[in-house]
Scaffold this motif. Structure first.
Motif, PDB file in Angstrom:
ATOM      1  N   HIS A 105      -3.373   1.903  -3.388  1.00  0.00           N
ATOM      2  CA  HIS A 105      -4.595   1.903  -4.193  1.00  0.00           C
ATOM      3  C   HIS A 105      -4.506   3.149  -5.057  1.00  0.00           C
ATOM      4  O   HIS A 105      -4.444   4.247  -4.519  1.00  0.00           O
ATOM      5  CB  HIS A 105      -5.835   1.963  -3.301  1.00  0.00           C
TER       6      HIS A 105
ATOM      7  N   THR B 187       0.868  -1.182   0.000  1.00  0.00           N
ATOM      8  CA  THR B 187       0.000   0.000   0.000  1.00  0.00           C
ATOM      9  C   THR B 187       0.905   1.232   0.000  1.00  0.00           C
ATOM     10  O   THR B 187       1.717   1.388   0.918  1.00  0.00           O
ATOM     11  CB  THR B 187      -0.882   0.006   1.262  1.00  0.00           C
TER      12      THR B 187
ATOM     13  N   SER C 285       0.314   2.025   5.380  1.00  0.00           N
ATOM     14  CA  SER C 285       1.162   2.595   4.339  1.00  0.00           C
ATOM     15  C   SER C 285       2.420   3.185   4.979  1.00  0.00           C
ATOM     16  O   SER C 285       2.471   3.405   6.178  1.00  0.00           O
ATOM     17  CB  SER C 285       0.385   3.630   3.535  1.00  0.00           C
TER      18      SER C 285
END
Ligand code: BGC
Length: 829
Positions: free
Chosen positions: A152, A107, A122
């Protein structure tokens, strides 16, 4: 490069893999068949390929135990590319043990607000740090024959309204901040897959965003496939034309046979499907997945090497924020240690949501301290306060049996925890309506009233010795954000139990009212005492040293929702204040996945951030507390003084489904540094147990700017330092953040040792993104035609769109954090 009739531009090896396949077969490949698997086309030798969630480990479809790695923010705190390659190798290897060839990690969204629900997942608030660590991790993953999936894409920094929100971000900010980690993952990491976000960017769904997906492929040269986030695809034609290749999970709702229909009625050309299929299959070929017959069996493999890498990653992530000569503890001089705090006897090693997995083991700080020091030192424990939301589940042996709608037993297996989560029926024979029971034995350690909690997605109940104690079947609780947003509120029942007298615990659960994800979290604990705080103070007063472990857990920090406050939950602030006042030999340990408000920080004799550090967290904590390891981490995100100071304040989490990235380029430390705002702990900060000297840098200017400096350990023990390089434009033509990270090197040196570190700065280290100025140019022409102002003799030329370096002076800073700069040199470009 070729453009098909419907306008989609492709440079993929179009058709190579799709040759000879029927339209139906090709279309089938554009969607999963179940939660984790792609379609097989046996006639063409194409096997089904399994995906597994990451990023903190490979969960596997059945949640079999796996290596739990430190969470993303902890990995961000390592500032260690080489270590990330090794962590990636573990993740890749573990994915293979789950029969998976694709892992949904890393991520790389940024820490725009410390309140973001997935901040823990993240790496950092800085795009370069994030991108370079992610690229290294990706290379490690992919060396194992597993495609990493960077996610994403893009501007997915809030969980509130996550399925519908619209991120409103200007072009420069997108390019310079949020797209950059993806760009590095593609160019340096050669990532093989990318997941689009649920959100919209400037009004367009990420999975339908032609502009963004064409940056990915045409500008950056991405050769992998693009997969939707789970259930995110809302359109057939717009998504495939924009460049989405596969809808997950299956069975198909918008791709698959719907795409075959779209080809038949001329809405999409067959070449478009061919290109998507080719991209997917060429990745499968590159990673070797086409050689498999079918996804392999899911197994649990616990290797000493993996434990060692996870341990080094946890040690290397721990950030010593303050230390008044308290740490490392001189263990030989201690007779008693009080281990205090609500997280002390809990192994809070990961955040909540799809990043969770069943670790090979969970070890709490208390347990690790007892095990390692208990033979020399008396270890006492008090929780001090209660921050529990979902009652702690039991890690016990359970018999799990699954039944079809007629009550026939279809499957029986073992389970090891009372957290149940099924991303689909565990056996296809179960059919549409199914149920399960799990039975085990619980032996209380104390006499007293026990609380039994149930959170359900489906319909469940808990029985103790045959008596229903909590009933979510008769009285289903209202929905909540728990269990990835599919769960209910928690209901709690109470039962009196006796120490040492075992009882049978039985959980019944059916998939009634749970169309997608079925699950239950069953928690058991003795009802907490009323005098927790005073008992903790008493224990701290009597001890020679105190370790207070405070923080959050996977209820407070999870995918699915954002945090609402920077504060430590419950009475933890009061607890820390009182303990620090009671005993000056106290180390406060922060066990959380995001920055927190620490109003007592200056009174903490020592303050150590351990994040959600994975299965090795607690042992690594003991290594650092005792000085067996140097605290190797540096902050990957700023700890602000208060939430009102944070860049996104007022624009987070947004309203009416709109998230305005109003702070623009001034995100993270760029904000505090440019505005000269005081912070609690700056970006890049972290102390070592030893001291380092950063020598005067030398600089060579050619095609690149090369900066070299000698770093010396001038202390008397081995230790770790991170040398950070920031670039500051002097009098820039356009708004630029004051300083920006453009290089970092981590060194480990023995006492008296030196090494030379080198930074190579290319054009991008000095560049900013010049947005498309067409509108501005047209407006100026119109202004000239209206003769509002005198036309200049030489019409001003608009700068071409793209990465731009303005000639002029730049300062290059070397230091230990954004606000601890040792040397500054100037360069004129
Ligand atoms: C998350 C993804 C995850 C996927 C599969 C989604 O809800 O946003 O990060 O990989 O679920 O679990």
């Amino acid at each position: 490069m070729k453009s098909d009739a419907t306008g989609r531009v492709d440079d993929a090896p179009t058709g190579v893999f799709a040759q000879g396949m029927s339209l139906e077969d090709k279309a089938a490949l554009t969607a999963g068949t179940d939660m984790w698997t792609t379609a097989a086309v046996p006639a063409h030798g194409i096997p089904a390929v399994r995906m597994t969630d990451g990023p903190a480990g490979a969960r596997g479809p059945n949640r079999s135990p796996s290596v739990a790695l430190p969470s993303g923010i902890a990995l961000g705190a390592t500032w260690d590319r080489q270590l990330m390659v090794e962590v990636g190798e573990v993740l890749g290897h573990q994915s293979r043990t789950k029969g998976a060839r694709v892992v949904l990690a890393p991520t790389v969204n940024l820490h725009r607000s410390p309140l973001g629900g997935r901040t823990f997942e993240s790496f950092s608030e800085d795009p370069l740090l994030t991108g370079q660590l992610a690229a290294a991790l990706i290379r490690g993953v992919q060396s194992q024959g597993v495609a990493a999936t960077v996610k994403h894409f893009v501007a997915n920094e809030a969980e509130t309204d996550r399925f519908v929100s619209n991120s409103v971000v200007d072009e420069r900010t997108l390019r310079e901040l949020y797209l950059l980690p993806f760009e590095i993952a593609v160019k340096d990491g050669r990532v093989q897959a990318l997941m689009t976000g649920y959100n919209r960017v400037n009004g367009v769904w990420c999975g339908e965003h032609r502009e963004l997906l064409s940056i990915l492929r045409e500008e950056w040269g991405f050769e992998g496939f693009v997969v939707s986030d789970w259930y995110a695809v809302g359109s057939t034609v717009d998504s495939i034309l924009a460049g989405l290749d596969i809808e997950m999970p299956g069975p198909a709702r918008t791709f698959g046979s719907h795409l075959a229909d779209a080809v038949r009625d001329g809405r999409v050309s067959e070449e478009t499907i061919d290109a998507a299929v080719s991209r997917l299959l060429s990745v499968f070929e590159r990673i070797g997945a086409l050689d498999d017959d079918a996804p392999g069996e899911e197994v649990s493999v616990d290797l000493p090497d993996h434990r060692a890498i996870a341990r080094r990653a946890a040690q290397g992530s721990m950030v010593l924020l303050r230390n008044e000569s308290v740490l490392p503890f001189d263990v030989d001089s201690l007779r008693t240690i009080a281990v205090v705090g609500p997280n002390a006897d809990q192994a809070q090693i990961m955040g909540g949501g799809s990043a969770t997995l069943e670790p090979h083991y969970r070890v709490s700080p208390l347990e690790a301290i007892r095990r390692r020091l208990g033979d020399r030192v008396e270890v006492t424990h008090e929780p001090g306060c209660d921050t529990t939301v979902t009652l702690p589940s039991l890690d016990i042996d359970l018999d799990e049996a699954f039944f079809d709608s007629d009550g026939n037993e279809v499957l029986r297996r073992k389970a090891s925890t009372t957290r149940f989560l099924y991303f689909g029926p565990p056996s296809e024979e179960l059919g549409d309506r199914w149920s399960m029971t799990a039975t085990g034995v619980f032996t209380p350690t104390d006499d007293g009233v026990y609380e039994i909690g149930l959170v359900q997605s489906g319909r469940g109940r808990v029985l103790i010795d045959g008596e229903v104690v909590v009933d979510g079947v008769a009285n289903p609780p209202p929905p909540s954000t728990r269990i990835l947003g599919f769960g209910s509120d928690q209901i709690i029942g109470r039962v009196a139990l006796k120490a040492g007298v075992s009882v049978e615990i039985k959980v019944d659960l059916s998939n009634e009212s749970a169309p997608i994800l079925v699950g239950a979290v069953v928690g058991v604990r003795r009802k907490p005492a009323d005098d927790l705080l005073s008992r903790a103070i008493d224990a701290a007063t009597k001890a020679d040293a105190v370790v207070v472990v405070v923080g959050t857990n996977d209820d407070w920090e999870s995918e699915g929702y954002d945090r609402t406050s920077l504060n430590l939950p419950g009475d933890q602030d009061e607890l820390v204040r009182r303990i620090c006042a009671a005993n000056p030999n106290t180390a406060v340990v922060l066990n959380a996945g995001s920055p927190l408000d620490l109003p007592w920080a200056e009174d903490a004799p020592a303050l150590l951030e351990i994040w959600f550090g994975g299965q090795e967290m607690s042992d690594a904590l003991v290594d650092v507390l005792t000085g067996e390891a140097d605290p190797g981490g540096r902050l990957p995100s700023t700890f602000p003084l208060r939430i009102e100071h944070t860049p996104a304040f007022g624009n987070f989490p947004g309203e009416n489904g709109e998230v305005r990235y109003g702070e623009g380029l001034l995100m993270g430390y760029r904000w505090y540094d440019s505005r000269q705002l005081e912070v609690a702990f700056p970006f890049g900060h972290g102390l070592s147990y030893t001291e380092f000297e950063i020598g005067l840098p030398s600089m060579t200017i050619g095609q690149t700017v090369v900066v070299e400096t000698e770093v010396t350990n001038i202390g008397d023990r081995r230790g770790v330092e991170v040398i950070q390089l920031y670039v500051e434009p002097v009098d820039p033509d356009v708004m630029r953040p004051r300083k920006e990270l453009k290089g970092f090197e981590k060194v480990e040196l023995g006492p008296g040792e030196s090494t030379v570190v080198e930074f190579v700065l290319d054009v991008r280290a000095f560049a900013y993104w010049q947005p498309d100025g067409t509108d501005y140019g047209a407006a100026k022409e119109r202004q000239a035609s209206m003769q509002i102002s005198a036309a200049p003799d030489e019409p001003e030329e608009l700068k071409p769109t793209g990465w731009t370096v303005d000639p002029g002076k730049y300062r290059v800073h070397l230091g230990r954090s954004i606000s601890d700069i040792s040397h500054t040199v100037e360069v004129t470009l």
